[in-house]
Design an enzyme around this catalytic site. Structure first.
Site, PDB file in Angstrom:
ATOM      1  NE  ARG A  38      -3.333  16.980 157.627  1.00 40.66           N
ATOM      2  CZ  ARG A  38      -5.012  17.087 158.873  1.00 40.66           C
ATOM      3  NH1 ARG A  38      -5.203  17.877 158.424  1.00 40.66           N
ATOM      4  NH2 ARG A  38      -4.815  16.229 159.580  1.00 40.66           N
ATOM      5  CE  LYS A  74      -3.438  11.891 157.924  1.00 41.53           C
ATOM      6  NZ  LYS A  74      -2.465  11.257 158.313  1.00 41.53           N
ATOM      7  CG  HIS A 127       4.148  17.490 157.809  1.00 36.07           C
ATOM      8  ND1 HIS A 127       2.970  17.404 157.124  1.00 36.07           N
ATOM      9  CD2 HIS A 127       3.454  17.111 158.980  1.00 36.07           C
ATOM     10  CE1 HIS A 127       2.058  17.350 158.257  1.00 36.07           C
ATOM     11  NE2 HIS A 127       2.877  17.353 159.603  1.00 36.07           N
ATOM     12  NE  ARG A 140      -0.934  19.533 160.125  1.00 34.01           N
ATOM     13  CZ  ARG A 140      -2.204  19.895 160.294  1.00 34.01           C
ATOM     14  NH1 ARG A 140      -2.407  21.130 159.804  1.00 34.01           N
ATOM     15  NH2 ARG A 140      -3.331  18.592 161.136  1.00 34.01           N
ATOM     16  CG  HIS A 166      -4.294  17.141 165.115  1.00 29.79           C
ATOM     17  ND1 HIS A 166      -3.272  17.406 166.031  1.00 29.79           N
ATOM     18  CD2 HIS A 166      -3.446  16.751 163.857  1.00 29.79           C
ATOM     19  CE1 HIS A 166      -1.906  17.570 165.790  1.00 29.79           C
ATOM     20  NE2 HIS A 166      -2.675  16.912 163.567  1.00 29.79           N
ATOM     21  CE1 TYR A 173       3.444  19.694 167.068  1.00 29.47           C
ATOM     22  CE2 TYR A 173       1.140  19.260 167.131  1.00 29.47           C
ATOM     23  CZ  TYR A 173       2.728  19.621 166.245  1.00 29.47           C
ATOM     24  OH  TYR A 173       2.709  19.551 165.036  1.00 29.47           O
TER      25      TYR A 173
END
Length: 371
Positions: free
Chosen positions: A218, A243, A318, A321, A344, A353
């Site tokens: 990020r 995050k 972003h 990414r 994640h 994805y």
């Protein structure tokens, strides 16, 4: 029959024809005659009745009508609560509190700031959402505003804020958001972008963009990276502020290591530099702003100019990414590997994805010749 007390003006016993007796009080408030029943004489003593009458008259003399309906406590206004209580609270633990601050100032306070927390109803929240939609905001933006408002009310109820008994936002569903943008750069776009960032007036821009593409990290993670977090022996990068709030270690590719090595050669102390000097350098940001030596707060203007030169005016940082993830999936890597590398917490986030791998399966079946 009414029997008045000569010692206390207006206080009397009302004797009904049935024999039932009640203590009552006559008084004037704003020149209007009022009568109040203090209690049943069968269960209330004379002394208690006189005491109640005196207390009643004391309030009248002070300018308060005891018979007026109680003032409804509605709590502070939305503006007061979110500015004075909510914001200081989230600043204590949330690194991205400035995002909430921006959402508050731009959307919440202009539309709901004047209303009292306890007076807001689900229809008020629905109107708030509709106002945002009518102004052209995307469902995702509206939903983020709802999340903020919902959490604010959750805290107000948890903190037992006077006047706030429930959370009206719970009754309003998030908008359906079918506009999740997942843009992936192809080879031609990648070449065009890299040519543009290498020609930028900001020398650091090309290094930041390259590292974002090499790691899939990020933006804030990259901008806050310091030299001490690079483990050259293990070829990994320690990300202390993620995050999810958890430390993670990201393996570095040959390209990422080459980039870092080049920057290290330009900035690291050389020769017989002392331990203190090397320790001070290790704490420096890898991608420091040359003017301040501090991490960039933003590099939007140089990025915006570069993406426009590359013919990609809508490309977001972003999206780099997303492109990293597409490289992995198209190279045959599993979604589990993608999840780990992107950090994640939930595989459902990575599943966006999955369609990329399906496209590879379509390519695979086309390998069978037409018979």
């Amino acid at each position: 029959m009414e029997v008045f007390d000569p010692a206390l003006k207006g206080f009397y016993v009302d004797v009904l024809a049935s024999g039932r007796k009640s203590f009552r009080l006559r008084y004037r408030f704003n020149k209007a005659l009022r009568v109040v029943t203090l209690g049943d004489a069968a269960v209330m003593s004379l002394d208690d009745a006189r005491h109640a009458a005196r207390e009643w008259l004391r309030q009248v003399k002070a300018g308060t009508d005891p018979q007026a309906p109680p003032v409804q406590v509605l709590g502070p206004t939305v503006a007061a609560f979110f500015t004075d209580q909510y914001l200081p609270y989230i600043k204590s633990y949330k690194r991205s509190w400035d995002t909430d601050d921006s959402m508050m100032r731009n959307h919440l306070l202009p539309k709901l700031g004047h209303k009292h927390m306890g007076a807001i109803t689900p229809p008020d929240v629905a109107v708030f959402v509709e106002q945002m939609r009518s102004e052209g905001y995307a469902p995702g933006t509206c939903n983020r505003a709802l999340v903020l408002l919902r959490y604010g009310f959750t805290l107000a109820v948890r903190w037992k804020l006077p006047g706030v008994q429930s959370n009206p936002v719970k009754e309003v569903k998030n908008l359906r958001d079918d506009n999740k943008i997942e843009r992936f750069l192809n080879n031609a776009q990648m070449a065009s972008l890299m040519a543009a960032v290498r020609g930028s007036e900001s020398e650091m821009l090309q290094h930041i963009v390259l590292f974002l593409l090499y790691t899939g990290a990020r933006k804030r993670e990259v901008l806050d990276a310091v030299w001490a977090d690079v483990d050259w022996e293990r070829k990994s990068w320690r990300i202390p502020k993620t995050k999810s709030g958890k430390i993670r270690h990201l393996p570095l590719s040959a390209g990422a290591l080459q980039l870092l090595g080049s920057l290290r050669d330009q900035s690291a102390p050389v020769g017989d530099a002392g331990h203190a000097l090397r320790a001070e350098w290790a704490r420096r940001p890898i991608f420091a702003n040359p003017k301040t030596g501090l991490p960039y707060v933003s590099f939007f203007y140089s990025w915006d100019a570069a993406r426009k030169r590359a013919g990609l005016p809508d490309l977001r940082v972003h999206d780099l990414r997303h492109s990293f993830a597409s490289f992995l999936v198209n190279a045959g890597r599993s979604l589990y590997e993608v999840q780990e590398l992107l950090g994640h917490a939930d595989i459902r986030t990575t599943s966006r994805y999955a369609h990329l791998s399906r496209e590879r399966l379509f390519e695979a079946v086309e390998s069978v010749p037409v018979l």
